[in-house]
Structures are given as C-alpha cells and as structure tokens.
Design an enzyme around this catalytic site. Structure first.
Site, PDB file in Angstrom:
ATOM      1  N   THR A  37       1.188  -1.319   0.190  1.00 19.24           N
ATOM      2  CA  THR A  37       0.083  -0.064   0.119  1.00 19.24           C
ATOM      3  C   THR A  37       1.085   1.276   0.289  1.00 19.24           C
ATOM      4  OG1 THR A  37       0.227   0.332   2.375  1.00 19.24           O
ATOM      5  CG2 THR A  37      -2.245  -1.047   0.707  1.00 19.24           C
ATOM      6  N   ARG A 102     -14.211 -12.365   8.823  1.00 19.41           N
ATOM      7  CA  ARG A 102     -14.536 -13.659   9.875  1.00 19.41           C
ATOM      8  C   ARG A 102     -15.544 -14.667   9.357  1.00 19.41           C
ATOM      9  NH1 ARG A 102     -10.137 -11.452  14.213  1.00 19.41           N
ATOM     10  NH2 ARG A 102      -8.425 -12.186  13.046  1.00 19.41           N
ATOM     11  N   CYS A 135      -5.946 -14.369  17.582  1.00 22.55           N
ATOM     12  CA  CYS A 135      -5.095 -14.953  17.917  1.00 22.55           C
ATOM     13  C   CYS A 135      -5.355 -15.157  19.741  1.00 22.55           C
ATOM     14  CB  CYS A 135      -4.211 -13.963  17.920  1.00 22.55           C
ATOM     15  SG  CYS A 135      -4.221 -12.541  18.699  1.00 22.55           S
ATOM     16  N   GLN A 162      -2.261 -10.136  27.301  1.00 24.72           N
ATOM     17  CA  GLN A 162      -0.878 -10.015  25.500  1.00 24.72           C
ATOM     18  C   GLN A 162      -1.189  -9.049  25.386  1.00 24.72           C
ATOM     19  OE1 GLN A 162      -6.530 -10.679  24.516  1.00 24.72           O
ATOM     20  NE2 GLN A 162      -5.213  -9.544  22.686  1.00 24.72           N
ATOM     21  N   GLU A 241     -12.427  -7.506  21.557  1.00 24.42           N
ATOM     22  CA  GLU A 241     -11.564  -8.387  21.699  1.00 24.42           C
ATOM     23  C   GLU A 241     -12.369  -9.512  22.495  1.00 24.42           C
ATOM     24  OE1 GLU A 241      -9.070  -9.073  19.521  1.00 24.42           O
ATOM     25  OE2 GLU A 241      -7.053 -10.191  20.926  1.00 24.42           O
ATOM     26  N   ARG A 267      -4.036  -6.092  27.779  1.00 21.28           N
ATOM     27  CA  ARG A 267      -2.845  -5.080  26.696  1.00 21.28           C
ATOM     28  C   ARG A 267      -1.368  -5.137  27.831  1.00 21.28           C
ATOM     29  NH1 ARG A 267      -2.270  -7.144  22.279  1.00 21.28           N
ATOM     30  NH2 ARG A 267      -3.516  -5.075  21.418  1.00 21.28           N
ATOM     31  N   HIS A 274       1.134 -14.088  23.722  1.00 19.52           N
ATOM     32  CA  HIS A 274      -0.659 -13.738  24.168  1.00 19.52           C
ATOM     33  C   HIS A 274       0.175 -15.072  25.561  1.00 19.52           C
ATOM     34  CE1 HIS A 274      -0.870 -10.759  21.527  1.00 19.52           C
ATOM     35  NE2 HIS A 274      -1.812 -11.176  20.949  1.00 19.52           N
TER      36      HIS A 274
HETATM   37  P1  NAP Z   1       0.968  -4.042  10.938  1.00 23.85           P
HETATM   38  O1  NAP Z   1       2.358  -5.362  11.701  1.00 23.85           O
HETATM   39  O2  NAP Z   1       0.898  -3.358  11.406  1.00 23.85           O
HETATM   40  O3  NAP Z   1       1.094  -4.535   9.327  1.00 23.85           O
HETATM   41  C1  NAP Z   1       0.610  -3.521   8.641  1.00 23.85           C
HETATM   42  C2  NAP Z   1       0.946  -3.375   7.555  1.00 23.85           C
HETATM   43  O4  NAP Z   1       1.247  -1.584   8.394  1.00 23.85           O
HETATM   44  C3  NAP Z   1       1.946  -3.549   6.873  1.00 23.85           C
HETATM   45  O5  NAP Z   1       1.857  -4.671   5.824  1.00 23.85           O
HETATM   46  C4  NAP Z   1       2.489  -2.285   5.880  1.00 23.85           C
HETATM   47  O6  NAP Z   1       1.607  -2.335   5.123  1.00 23.85           O
HETATM   48  C5  NAP Z   1       2.023  -1.301   7.131  1.00 23.85           C
HETATM   49  N1  NAP Z   1       3.578  -0.615   7.714  1.00 23.85           N
HETATM   50  C6  NAP Z   1       3.475   0.653   8.040  1.00 23.85           C
HETATM   51  N2  NAP Z   1       4.756   0.536   9.122  1.00 23.85           N
HETATM   52  C7  NAP Z   1       4.955  -0.642   8.929  1.00 23.85           C
HETATM   53  C8  NAP Z   1       5.869  -0.453   9.719  1.00 23.85           C
HETATM   54  N3  NAP Z   1       6.845  -0.370  10.413  1.00 23.85           N
HETATM   55  N4  NAP Z   1       6.402  -1.965   9.632  1.00 23.85           N
HETATM   56  C9  NAP Z   1       6.347  -2.829   9.105  1.00 23.85           C
HETATM   57  N5  NAP Z   1       4.680  -2.805   8.190  1.00 23.85           N
HETATM   58  C10 NAP Z   1       4.574  -1.548   8.389  1.00 23.85           C
HETATM   59  O7  NAP Z   1      -0.177  -5.007  11.298  1.00 23.85           O
HETATM   60  P2  NAP Z   1       0.080  -6.518  11.575  1.00 23.85           P
HETATM   61  O8  NAP Z   1       0.050  -6.574  13.354  1.00 23.85           O
HETATM   62  O9  NAP Z   1       0.819  -7.295  10.576  1.00 23.85           O
HETATM   63  O10 NAP Z   1      -1.478  -6.569  11.703  1.00 23.85           O
HETATM   64  C11 NAP Z   1      -2.469  -7.342  10.347  1.00 23.85           C
HETATM   65  C12 NAP Z   1      -3.503  -8.225   9.727  1.00 23.85           C
HETATM   66  O11 NAP Z   1      -3.257  -9.437  11.013  1.00 23.85           O
HETATM   67  C13 NAP Z   1      -4.829  -7.269  10.665  1.00 23.85           C
HETATM   68  O12 NAP Z   1      -5.612  -7.589  10.621  1.00 23.85           O
HETATM   69  C14 NAP Z   1      -4.692  -7.698  12.450  1.00 23.85           C
HETATM   70  O13 NAP Z   1      -5.505  -7.655  13.075  1.00 23.85           O
HETATM   71  C15 NAP Z   1      -4.161  -8.527  11.589  1.00 23.85           C
HETATM   72  N6  NAP Z   1      -3.396 -10.020  13.363  1.00 23.85           N
HETATM   73  C16 NAP Z   1      -2.468  -9.060  14.090  1.00 23.85           C
HETATM   74  C17 NAP Z   1      -1.404 -10.655  14.852  1.00 23.85           C
HETATM   75  C18 NAP Z   1      -0.497 -10.083  15.460  1.00 23.85           C
HETATM   76  O14 NAP Z   1       0.047 -10.465  16.894  1.00 23.85           O
HETATM   77  N7  NAP Z   1      -0.365  -8.597  15.098  1.00 23.85           N
HETATM   78  C19 NAP Z   1      -2.525 -12.048  15.380  1.00 23.85           C
HETATM   79  C20 NAP Z   1      -3.472 -12.084  14.359  1.00 23.85           C
HETATM   80  C21 NAP Z   1      -3.933 -11.408  13.047  1.00 23.85           C
HETATM   81  P3  NAP Z   1       3.040  -1.774   3.448  1.00 23.85           P
HETATM   82  O15 NAP Z   1       3.572  -2.490   3.301  1.00 23.85           O
HETATM   83  O16 NAP Z   1       1.773  -1.775   2.027  1.00 23.85           O
HETATM   84  O17 NAP Z   1       3.338  -0.660   3.866  1.00 23.85           O
END
Ligand code: NAP
Length: 371
Positions: A37, A102, A135, A162, A241, A267, A274
């Site tokens: 994105t 979901r 999760c 968490q 949650e 949290r 978690h």
């Molecule tokens: P995230 O780390 O915030 O990453 C999502 C997107 O943010 C990345 O693909 C990237 O998109 C962008 N981004 C912006 N700044 C960034 C940085 N400094 N480092 C890396 N990416 C950055 O989100 P996430 O925790 O992976 O979660 C993704 C989805 O999975 C969510 O819907 C969440 O609810 C779900 N989920 C998360 C977890 C968890 O433990 N985190 C567990 C289960 C489900 P671009 O490359 O396009 O910029």
C-alpha cells in the site's frame, strides 16, 4: 501454475509468514506476486526466487490475475478492496489474517489442527474465503482443543495477557521506545545503590506522565503499566476482543449449541506471545490424569507443563515460547470452586499459531486443492 498474490507481507504477521514459508521451503510450485500500500515499484522481500517489483495493493485489475490472494494487511484494506474484487467477478481464494470477513456466512475461520474437517467441507462446497482467527481464540483452541473435542466444556472464562506486538509493528516499536524512555530517566538513580525504592518508583511514575513520553501509537503508557481494554467497545460492555472469544470459538468448532466463552482481555508489556489464565467448567467430573492426557494428545504442538514452580517459570512464559510453535499448557488443577472447575494457564506465540501459521497452512491446502 497458480499465481499467488501476497499483501501485507511487511507487517508483523506478514513478515513472520514470510519467515515460516522460507523455513519450510514453501516458495515453490506457484508464482508469487507481492503487493504494497506504500512502496509501489520498490523491491519485494527475498524469497529465494526472482520476483517483479511491488505492485499496488489497491489495483483490482492487477489483483484479479491471482488465483489465491493471501493478505496480512488488515481490515481497512480488506473492506476497501475485497468487495471491489468480487464485484469485478474475481473467483479466487481469499486467505486473510484480518477480522473483516471472519463472521460472514461465506467465510471459514481456519485453524486446521482443530477444524480441518470444516475447512475440507468448505472447499468441497465452494467456499472461497478462509480467514485466520483471532489470535487469543486460536491459541486457546490449540491449548485446550482436546477438552472441546471430548465435549467436556460447559463454559470457559479466559483472562488474557496480550503482547504489544499483537497490535502491530509500530506498537511493538513504541513499547521499546517507552522502555528506553523509562530506562533513560531512571539511569542516574539506578547508578546509586543507596537510592530508596520509593524514589525510583516516583521517578518511573513521573516519566509515564511526562509530556515527552512516547505514546502516539498506544495512546497510553504500556511500559511499567498494563491496559485492560483491547479494541473497540461492544454494546454489552465487552470489548470487541472479548466478544470474539464466544463467536469465533463457536464458529471455528462449528458447534450446534453455543458454548459460552467470556473474560477480560488485557494488553501487557511483553513483546510477543499471548498468555491466558483459563477457568473451565467441565460438563462432568473427570480426573486430572485423564484431563492432562486429553489436553496433551489433542495435536502435535500442545505440551503439558508439570504444575511445579520450576517447570512453570522455565517453560510457561513468553520468553520461553516466543518464536516456537509449541503451545504449553500448565498450572492445571481443580479449583476450590468444585471438582468440575478446572484452571490452567497457557502461552502461545500469537504471530505463529495465532496468525501466520494457520494462513501458511491454508495456502498449502488451497494450492493442493486447486492442483
Ligand atoms: P502491522 O504490523 O501494522 O502491518 C500492516 C501493514 O502496515 C504492513 O503490511 C505495512 O504495509 C504497513 N506498515 C506501516 N508501517 C510499518 C512498519 N514500520 N513495519 C512494517 N509494516 C508497516 O499489522 P499486523 O500486526 O501484521 O496485522 C495485520 C493483520 O493481522 C491485522 O488485521 C491484525 O488484526 C491481524 N492479526 C494480527 C496479529 C498480531 O499478533 N499482530 C495476530 C492475528 C491477527 P505496506 O507494506 O503496504 O506499507
């Protein structure tokens, strides 16, 4: 050869997914295409084969060329792009880590060690959306799935602890910044062994209220603190949650009669993993030895930790579990409440079994299915 689009590969879940796929040698037998994105045209991740520059994750025309789309980008992106794709006639498989789809009737929540039968039925009946579960719900089911399978659960309460990374990459960075801030302002006092503990305590507390304290992402201090609210509010007083506990558990298991699941989600300042303190009301009095066996035999990753101080502190902590697929369950005992009340504690890496691993395995299942 099937074409697989990856969106959100750079975030917390996505980068763990990439690591796991590389570790398992998964990047073969299909053509991967990477989307973003924010970094269109830049280089994609290293996956051991040559890949084209990053494509626009909002470009429906480009996404439509994929047979399977794997996304770890988050709900906002799904809500914007998914309906446009289907409207444009796309018939591929959508595998998603976010919660956006979901609870839809035409989606299946994936956790194959627990509900492979539901997934297989879905594929056969033409379901095209396979969504990773919440999760904590997935980790609870990996931990005590055996008790559900044996129909021993009347209800469960789950009190969660968490990790910061559960909220995303930027939250994890901010927690470390907060820790560094607290460390920096306390350093002088720590250097003097004679400093009274209360003086140190005052110093840490005042740093949490300092205007310069880094809290743009969380909105509040998490270091030296905890936050007993995760996600938005539901009308019944639960947080979203907490609400996911009951609806997703029952959807994953495909129950006919709803099994109540409830608790408070908190949290805490662990980086990853978690943890959950569970209370299970059993449908009948079953001995601890049998219960332990049922829990331990449920899948290849759950591991019972003996209820001793030494084993618990060695094996039942985020520090011990992070980066592993093992889901330990310990502190198993009957409660003072009565013989049908069981308690236990479990820890799991929410980025592995709580997110990336079911997605990785679903991609393999879908690839096998479409041949
Ligand atoms: P995230 O780390 O915030 O990453 C999502 C997107 O943010 C990345 O693909 C990237 O998109 C962008 N981004 C912006 N700044 C960034 C940085 N400094 N480092 C890396 N990416 C950055 O989100 P996430 O925790 O992976 O979660 C993704 C989805 O999975 C969510 O819907 C969440 O609810 C779900 N989920 C998360 C977890 C968890 O433990 N985190 C567990 C289960 C489900 P671009 O490359 O396009 O910029």
């Amino acid at each position: 050869m099937a074409r697989v689009a990856f969106i959100g590969w750079r975030g917390m879940v996505g980068s763990v997914l990439m690591d796991r796929m590389l570790a398992e040698g998964d990047f073969k037998g299909f053509e991967p295409v990477f989307f973003t994105t924010s970094q269109v045209g830049q280089k994609g991740p290293r996956v051991g084969i040559t890949i084209p520059p990053l494509k626009d994750a909002y470009d429906v025309k480009e996404l439509r060329t994929a047979d399977i789309i794997v996304t770890c980008q988050g709900s906002d992106h799904t809500k914007e792009v998914y309906p446009r794709l289907r409207k444009a006639g796309w018939k591929g498989y959508w595998i998603d880590a976010s919660s956006a789809l979901r609870m839809k009737d035409d989606s299946i929540i994936i956790l194959d060690p627990v509900n492979r039968d539901v997934i297989d039925r879905g594929l056969k009946t033409g379901i095209r959306n396979y969504i990773g579960g919440n999760c904590t719900v997935s980790l609870m089911l990996m931990a005590i799935g055996g008790l559900f399978r044996e129909n021993l659960v009347e209800w469960v309460t789950s009190m969660t602890y968490q990790a910061a990374s559960g909220a995303g990459a930027n939250n994890m960075r901010e927690l470390v910044e907060q820790m560094a801030f607290v460390g920096a302002v306390s350093r002088k006092l720590l250097a003097k062994p004679a400093t009274a503990a209360l003086e140190l305590d005052r110093q840490v507390l005042s740093s949490l209220h300092d205007k310069a304290f880094p809290k743009k992402v969380f909105g509040y201090p998490l270091a030296a603190n905890l936050l007993p609210w995760i996600d938005s509010a539901m009308e019944n007083g639960q947080s979203r949650e907490e609400w996911k506990g009951i609806v997703e558990t029952n959807k994953i298991l495909g129950t006919r009669r709803t099994i109540p699941v409830d608790g408070i989600c908190v949290r805490v300042s662990s980086m990853r993993c978690h943890s959950q303190g569970l209370t299970v009301k059993l449908r009948k009095d079953v001995g601890l030895k049998e219960i332990t066996k049922i829990i331990a035999d449920a899948n290849d990753w759950v591991k019972v930790v003996p209820n001793t101080k030494e084993e618990t502190l060695k094996a039942l902590t985020p520090a011990a579990v992070t980066g592993t697929l093992t889901v330990p369950v310990g502190r198993i005992r009957k409660m003072n409440l009565g013989e049908r009340y069981l308690t236990c504690f479990t820890v799991g890496d929410q980025l592995l079994w709580g997110a990336a691993e079911p997605i990785r395995r679903m991609l393999k299942i879908a690839l096998e299915y479409i041949g």
